[in-house]
Write a protein that holds these residues in place. Sequence first.
Motif, PDB file in Angstrom:
ATOM      1  N   TYR A  31       0.907  -1.209   0.023  1.00 16.79           N
ATOM      2  CA  TYR A  31      -0.012  -0.192  -0.124  1.00 16.79           C
ATOM      3  C   TYR A  31       0.945   1.318  -0.140  1.00 16.79           C
ATOM      4  O   TYR A  31       0.343   2.196  -0.509  1.00 16.79           O
ATOM      5  CB  TYR A  31      -0.906  -0.053   1.195  1.00 16.79           C
ATOM      6  CG  TYR A  31      -1.719   1.306   1.299  1.00 16.79           C
ATOM      7  CD1 TYR A  31      -2.957   1.323   0.548  1.00 16.79           C
ATOM      8  CD2 TYR A  31      -1.349   2.315   1.986  1.00 16.79           C
ATOM      9  CE1 TYR A  31      -3.679   2.456   0.467  1.00 16.79           C
ATOM     10  CE2 TYR A  31      -2.210   3.446   2.246  1.00 16.79           C
ATOM     11  CZ  TYR A  31      -3.192   3.613   1.656  1.00 16.79           C
ATOM     12  OH  TYR A  31      -4.147   4.600   1.587  1.00 16.79           O
ATOM     13  N   ARG A  32       2.169   1.278   0.515  1.00 15.93           N
ATOM     14  CA  ARG A  32       2.916   2.520   0.707  1.00 15.93           C
ATOM     15  C   ARG A  32       3.141   2.976  -0.833  1.00 15.93           C
ATOM     16  O   ARG A  32       3.323   4.276  -0.778  1.00 15.93           O
ATOM     17  CB  ARG A  32       4.350   2.021   1.311  1.00 15.93           C
ATOM     18  CG  ARG A  32       4.918   1.135   0.801  1.00 15.93           C
ATOM     19  CD  ARG A  32       6.324   0.910   1.271  1.00 15.93           C
ATOM     20  NE  ARG A  32       7.199  -0.163   0.615  1.00 15.93           N
ATOM     21  CZ  ARG A  32       8.451  -0.219   1.054  1.00 15.93           C
ATOM     22  NH1 ARG A  32       9.123   0.441   2.019  1.00 15.93           N
ATOM     23  NH2 ARG A  32       9.142  -1.407   0.534  1.00 15.93           N
ATOM     24  N   TYR A  33       3.069   2.204  -1.831  1.00 15.18           N
ATOM     25  CA  TYR A  33       3.505   2.786  -3.144  1.00 15.18           C
ATOM     26  C   TYR A  33       2.283   3.658  -3.593  1.00 15.18           C
ATOM     27  O   TYR A  33       2.311   4.598  -4.172  1.00 15.18           O
ATOM     28  CB  TYR A  33       3.762   1.808  -4.028  1.00 15.18           C
ATOM     29  CG  TYR A  33       5.124   0.866  -3.652  1.00 15.18           C
ATOM     30  CD1 TYR A  33       6.356   1.742  -3.826  1.00 15.18           C
ATOM     31  CD2 TYR A  33       5.019  -0.225  -3.159  1.00 15.18           C
ATOM     32  CE1 TYR A  33       7.342   0.907  -3.489  1.00 15.18           C
ATOM     33  CE2 TYR A  33       6.091  -1.112  -2.934  1.00 15.18           C
ATOM     34  CZ  TYR A  33       7.230  -0.353  -2.922  1.00 15.18           C
ATOM     35  OH  TYR A  33       8.538  -1.035  -2.857  1.00 15.18           O
ATOM     36  N   PHE A  34       1.108   3.171  -3.293  1.00 20.22           N
ATOM     37  CA  PHE A  34       0.045   3.975  -3.599  1.00 20.22           C
ATOM     38  C   PHE A  34       0.022   5.216  -2.876  1.00 20.22           C
ATOM     39  O   PHE A  34      -0.336   6.277  -3.311  1.00 20.22           O
ATOM     40  CB  PHE A  34      -1.182   3.389  -3.181  1.00 20.22           C
ATOM     41  CG  PHE A  34      -2.404   4.125  -3.327  1.00 20.22           C
ATOM     42  CD1 PHE A  34      -3.272   4.448  -4.277  1.00 20.22           C
ATOM     43  CD2 PHE A  34      -3.164   4.726  -2.113  1.00 20.22           C
ATOM     44  CE1 PHE A  34      -4.380   5.146  -4.606  1.00 20.22           C
ATOM     45  CE2 PHE A  34      -4.132   5.500  -1.982  1.00 20.22           C
ATOM     46  CZ  PHE A  34      -4.931   5.711  -3.230  1.00 20.22           C
ATOM     47  N   GLY A  35       0.339   5.183  -1.406  1.00 17.88           N
ATOM     48  CA  GLY A  35       0.632   6.529  -0.743  1.00 17.88           C
ATOM     49  C   GLY A  35       1.627   7.391  -1.231  1.00 17.88           C
ATOM     50  O   GLY A  35       1.406   8.530  -1.482  1.00 17.88           O
ATOM     51  N   VAL A  36       2.615   6.736  -1.829  1.00 18.79           N
ATOM     52  CA  VAL A  36       3.873   7.603  -2.362  1.00 18.79           C
ATOM     53  C   VAL A  36       3.157   8.429  -3.751  1.00 18.79           C
ATOM     54  O   VAL A  36       3.550   9.761  -3.907  1.00 18.79           O
ATOM     55  CB  VAL A  36       4.889   6.809  -2.790  1.00 18.79           C
ATOM     56  CG1 VAL A  36       6.012   7.615  -3.549  1.00 18.79           C
ATOM     57  CG2 VAL A  36       5.858   6.370  -1.427  1.00 18.79           C
ATOM     58  N   LEU A  37       2.588   7.728  -4.812  1.00 22.46           N
ATOM     59  CA  LEU A  37       2.321   8.223  -5.928  1.00 22.46           C
ATOM     60  C   LEU A  37       0.955   9.530  -5.721  1.00 22.46           C
ATOM     61  O   LEU A  37       1.088  10.234  -6.044  1.00 22.46           O
ATOM     62  CB  LEU A  37       1.496   7.143  -6.707  1.00 22.46           C
ATOM     63  CG  LEU A  37       2.302   6.080  -7.103  1.00 22.46           C
ATOM     64  CD1 LEU A  37       1.513   4.893  -8.107  1.00 22.46           C
ATOM     65  CD2 LEU A  37       3.248   6.773  -8.291  1.00 22.46           C
ATOM     66  N   LEU A  38       0.070   9.307  -4.571  1.00 26.18           N
ATOM     67  CA  LEU A  38      -0.819  10.274  -4.260  1.00 26.18           C
ATOM     68  C   LEU A  38      -0.127  11.166  -3.512  1.00 26.18           C
ATOM     69  O   LEU A  38      -0.631  12.385  -3.874  1.00 26.18           O
ATOM     70  CB  LEU A  38      -1.821   9.324  -3.193  1.00 26.18           C
ATOM     71  CG  LEU A  38      -2.986  10.427  -2.923  1.00 26.18           C
ATOM     72  CD1 LEU A  38      -3.775  10.887  -3.982  1.00 26.18           C
ATOM     73  CD2 LEU A  38      -4.047   9.514  -1.603  1.00 26.18           C
ATOM     74  N   GLY A  39       0.726  10.989  -2.592  1.00 29.26           N
ATOM     75  CA  GLY A  39       1.513  12.023  -2.129  1.00 29.26           C
ATOM     76  C   GLY A  39       1.958  13.003  -3.090  1.00 29.26           C
ATOM     77  O   GLY A  39       2.149  14.065  -3.215  1.00 29.26           O
ATOM     78  N   SER A  40       2.626  12.330  -4.069  1.00 25.76           N
ATOM     79  CA  SER A  40       3.717  13.187  -5.101  1.00 25.76           C
ATOM     80  C   SER A  40       2.675  14.031  -6.187  1.00 25.76           C
ATOM     81  O   SER A  40       2.895  15.409  -6.245  1.00 25.76           O
ATOM     82  CB  SER A  40       4.248  12.119  -5.920  1.00 25.76           C
ATOM     83  OG  SER A  40       5.274  11.334  -5.146  1.00 25.76           O
ATOM     84  N   ALA A  41       1.420  13.148  -6.194  1.00 23.05           N
ATOM     85  CA  ALA A  41       0.443  14.098  -6.935  1.00 23.05           C
ATOM     86  C   ALA A  41      -0.011  15.426  -6.301  1.00 23.05           C
ATOM     87  O   ALA A  41      -0.125  16.425  -6.821  1.00 23.05           O
ATOM     88  CB  ALA A  41      -0.735  13.241  -7.501  1.00 23.05           C
ATOM     89  N   VAL A  42      -0.413  15.133  -5.046  1.00 24.85           N
ATOM     90  CA  VAL A  42      -0.830  16.098  -4.033  1.00 24.85           C
ATOM     91  C   VAL A  42       0.281  17.385  -4.116  1.00 24.85           C
ATOM     92  O   VAL A  42       0.025  18.571  -4.034  1.00 24.85           O
ATOM     93  CB  VAL A  42      -1.116  15.740  -2.640  1.00 24.85           C
ATOM     94  CG1 VAL A  42      -1.333  16.941  -1.689  1.00 24.85           C
ATOM     95  CG2 VAL A  42      -2.647  14.766  -2.895  1.00 24.85           C
ATOM     96  N   THR A  43       1.583  16.858  -4.180  1.00 30.81           N
ATOM     97  CA  THR A  43       2.473  17.833  -3.995  1.00 30.81           C
ATOM     98  C   THR A  43       2.628  18.748  -5.018  1.00 30.81           C
ATOM     99  O   THR A  43       2.971  19.948  -4.895  1.00 30.81           O
ATOM    100  CB  THR A  43       4.076  17.392  -3.681  1.00 30.81           C
ATOM    101  OG1 THR A  43       3.934  16.391  -2.390  1.00 30.81           O
ATOM    102  CG2 THR A  43       5.238  18.334  -3.628  1.00 30.81           C
ATOM    103  N   ILE A  44       2.662  18.193  -6.436  1.00 27.93           N
ATOM    104  CA  ILE A  44       2.788  19.038  -7.521  1.00 27.93           C
ATOM    105  C   ILE A  44       1.589  19.604  -7.782  1.00 27.93           C
ATOM    106  O   ILE A  44       1.733  20.799  -8.162  1.00 27.93           O
ATOM    107  CB  ILE A  44       2.958  17.913  -8.599  1.00 27.93           C
ATOM    108  CG1 ILE A  44       4.195  17.045  -8.490  1.00 27.93           C
ATOM    109  CG2 ILE A  44       3.030  18.540 -10.011  1.00 27.93           C
ATOM    110  CD1 ILE A  44       4.560  15.995  -9.560  1.00 27.93           C
ATOM    111  N   VAL A  45       0.371  19.139  -7.871  1.00 25.64           N
ATOM    112  CA  VAL A  45      -0.927  19.722  -8.234  1.00 25.64           C
ATOM    113  C   VAL A  45      -1.006  20.893  -7.008  1.00 25.64           C
ATOM    114  O   VAL A  45      -1.485  22.037  -7.394  1.00 25.64           O
ATOM    115  CB  VAL A  45      -2.103  18.893  -8.276  1.00 25.64           C
ATOM    116  CG1 VAL A  45      -3.418  19.616  -8.382  1.00 25.64           C
ATOM    117  CG2 VAL A  45      -1.840  17.800  -9.150  1.00 25.64           C
ATOM    118  N   GLY A  46      -0.878  20.581  -6.059  1.00 28.42           N
ATOM    119  CA  GLY A  46      -1.079  21.702  -4.758  1.00 28.42           C
ATOM    120  C   GLY A  46      -0.366  22.712  -4.683  1.00 28.42           C
ATOM    121  O   GLY A  46      -0.780  23.884  -4.768  1.00 28.42           O
ATOM    122  N   THR A  47       1.034  22.449  -5.048  1.00 28.41           N
ATOM    123  CA  THR A  47       2.198  23.784  -5.226  1.00 28.41           C
ATOM    124  C   THR A  47       1.812  24.364  -6.362  1.00 28.41           C
ATOM    125  O   THR A  47       1.738  25.885  -6.160  1.00 28.41           O
ATOM    126  CB  THR A  47       3.590  22.747  -5.297  1.00 28.41           C
ATOM    127  OG1 THR A  47       3.685  22.051  -3.887  1.00 28.41           O
ATOM    128  CG2 THR A  47       4.496  23.970  -5.025  1.00 28.41           C
TER     129      THR A  47
END
Length: 412
Positions: A31-47
Amino acid sequence: MDTTAVARIWNDTDLLRNDSFSCASPSVEGYRYFGVLLGSAVTIVGTIGNILTVLAFATDASLRTRFNVLIVNLALADLLYCTILQPVSVDSYLHLQWRGGATWCRMFGFLLFLSNSVSIITLCLIAMSRYLVVAHRTSRCARLLLSHRGVAMLLISSWLLGVASFAPLWPVYVFAPQVCTCSFHRTKGRPYTTVLLFLYFFLGLGCVGLFYFLVYRKVRVASKAFLKYRPSRSSKRKKAEGEATTDDSGISAGTSTTQSCEISHDEAGAEENKNKAQEKSEGHTSTNSIQDASKDTETNSKPTPVTIQTTPAANSGEDNEFKRVTRMCFTVFLCFLGCFAPFLLLNVADKANRAPQVIHMFCANLTWLNSCINPLLYAAMNRQFNQAYKDLLRKAVHPLTWIWRTRRFTIK
């Protein structure tokens, strides 16, 4: 795989689980890889999205309104999380371990709750401003709070209140293995933490919902009154002329648009009558002018229509803008509530930590979305922000396209 290798894996897992900064578990290895992908997307889109929101406010004069200052404050709180905190969470999920040490863990927990508290306070201020505009627009308190100085004081107070609320929890910020991030201890901070969570997440968000309910009821009553007493065609024309001074938040630059138009019209008529009276006193008027003056006197003797100052919902020009912006703000509130509700309900229902760790992590991951979704809502539901985003992206891409064209020309 033999028995010795399996035993070695479990022993290593036990060592990691005994480590206070580890969240490793066989149930979350994949599951951690899903968290990494989701967190990376949030970082890019949110920033990118929140930076565009701040730049749009700074560069577009039509967006520099007192109401949009609250939107920028919400964007700054989200930017704090997306740019600084979210990459750290991605690193923790990737290694299933906190690698920043105890001091940075406490700082992370403090900044996390500071960002969330400022977001909730700003949502309350946005909902309150919507209600004051529609219900108490001419009151002294509303004018004071919605003035430039009043809005500045509210924004500064939102950050000071967040610091004052969560700074005392500094000794109890620890690493929480259930969600693989730093937070306050579930038992050591009680009852102070319980009171804070109730004030912010239940009472605060409840006030936001109450303000929007009052706005909806007020707008509905005003709309029914507007349909019952439709204005004349001339008053519609005057309202259309005054809509140019209304910003996208539905708040006009002056008071009532119709009222200001009629005041200027009356002033022009009074000046014209004054000039005609002077001409009559000097004896320079002819018989025709005397007759015209008598006609004007009869016309002016007629009773003037009384203008009833109404809420923005009763003015056809401001009605659509006010409803559109209020709908956008309410959608932002619903998204915030939807992102945090599963996590809060799970923590209330699972006080003994019996739920699987992957469920805790998934509910915590939903809260990440709140910090990156707001710019998408602004672009979809606010035409001024949408156009400002397009202009900024066009300016950012233009140098790259120029370099690409120059390079192709050089190669040819």
